[in-house]
Write an enzyme that holds these catalytic residues in place. Sequence first.
Site, short mmCIF file in Angstrom:
data_model
loop_
_atom_site.label_atom_id
_atom_site.label_comp_id
_atom_site.label_asym_id
_atom_site.label_seq_id
_atom_site.Cartn_x
_atom_site.Cartn_y
_atom_site.Cartn_z
N ASP A 264 0.83 -1.20 0.00
CA ASP A 264 0.00 0.00 0.00
C ASP A 264 0.86 1.26 0.00
OD1 ASP A 264 -2.70 1.29 0.44
OD2 ASP A 264 -1.70 1.97 2.27
N GLU A 291 1.29 -0.14 -4.92
CA GLU A 291 0.30 0.86 -5.30
C GLU A 291 0.97 2.23 -5.31
OE1 GLU A 291 -3.65 3.07 -3.49
OE2 GLU A 291 -1.85 2.62 -2.34
N ASP A 373 -10.58 1.58 -4.09
CA ASP A 373 -10.56 3.03 -3.95
C ASP A 373 -11.28 3.73 -5.09
OD1 ASP A 373 -9.15 3.47 -1.53
OD2 ASP A 373 -7.25 3.07 -2.52
#
Length: 492
Positions: A264, A291, A373
């Site tokens: 992340d 990410e 998201d």
Amino acid sequence: MGLTLCGRETVPHKAGRTRQHPAVQWHPRCRNPVRAVQLRRKQTCNSQHGTVCMVAAVDAPEAQKEKHEQPQADQGPPTKHVRREEAILFQGFGWDSCKVGDWWNIVKSKIQDMKDAGFTHIWLPPPSQSVADQGYLPGQLYNLDSKYGNKEQLQELCKELKAAGIVPLADIVINHRCADEKGEDGVYNTFRDDVSHKGEKVDWGKWAITCDDPDFGGEGSPDTGDDYGPAPDLDHTNDTLRSSIVDWMKWLQHEIGFEGWRFDFVKGYGAEFMQQYCGETVGNNAFNVGEYWADLKWGDDGLEYDQNDPRQTLVDWLEKAGGCFLFDFPTKGILAEAVRHSQYWRLIDHEGRMPGLAGYWPSRSVTFIDNHDTGSTQQHWPFPGHKAEETGYAYILTHPGMPCIMWEHYFDYGLGGCIKHLIEVRKRNGIDSRSSLAIKLAEADVYVAHVSDKLVVKLGSRSDMPQELVPQENEGWKIAATGKDFCVWEKQ
């Protein structure tokens, strides 16, 4: 290190500046009430912090070891991995999956469906106890009692996934961590480690927090990436901190059963640390993906055609990170605009390649059209709906790059049949991240490409194609898949 283009190595262009707008929750223990993240530019330590930073590197506590003679959980044999180039990733959750209850068992109940679909890897949500239900504000790293289930359920899920030939990936959130207690300064910057485990303790103090974190009184070194407002930014330059993170990841690997990682918010810390986090756990040749939400370039008339800057930023990160992959945010944004506005001329760059990261470095690009998201229940940057998602999947499942499919799209939105069929076409024709691509036509309402001389892909609302581009049956071409504004032919 170069990039792969149609099976050849070439040198990427240089450019790039990005920003990111992830949606996470704030919490009183982390500082502010719930709201969207607003990133700030990274600050440098002031003179007072500068002294603290030098001391912090020396004063960080010695690594504490706890040895427990407890047998390792039986996770069964490792998964027989497919080649990374052939991987098809499945995101095994949505934003509100944490609210469903018993999520690990729900995923386990879908294993046969996922195997039948052809998914090779599954990305599971953050496993640790978290201030935010979704898991992205972790606290006690070794405490696996979360809104998704408990440790034993997760162990069983990983074991069953591997038995089915599906590689489980854990969502690793190590840019930041929520503290458990306030320090002497009245700020939450003291971390506890209440769960007994092997390896180094994670009961850190202010030394583990970057000195230029504006809110949490850190005494570590300056941040090596972007500031993350909701929680204390961790100092990845600290050997003790990195070593204890590696121990935790090894525990997730050997005790729980994970065989790969999804990292992340990797723009929050230096890419160079990825080689240790991957290399000392599952290995740099495992499926590990970061990410890095590279913001696209927008002008007065909307999305600009040239997106070399954001995709070059991703290439620069990859060159430092070893064997890790990245999610291809430029491809996601460009493809969405092409489908939404019938602007398929966007799907070719100035040099005839795919316009996203997959055009520069397809063997490191994980393509997707939505995630927890951008889509899901958050809808921060959603792909066009009303079956237009079929067009998006027709693109990423027939083109170079490693495609990722979202849980809701497959199981909840009625797209499962189309996605499964496109995966069958991809596998039947041996399409992978290194497949060659020749874009034959890219105009407003039509796009035509040849993939490895095995597929012809047509996207767009135009029903006719130039005669010389129409695949001929007497040459062995046959329609393999059709759907919303797409058609795919394969050669018999």
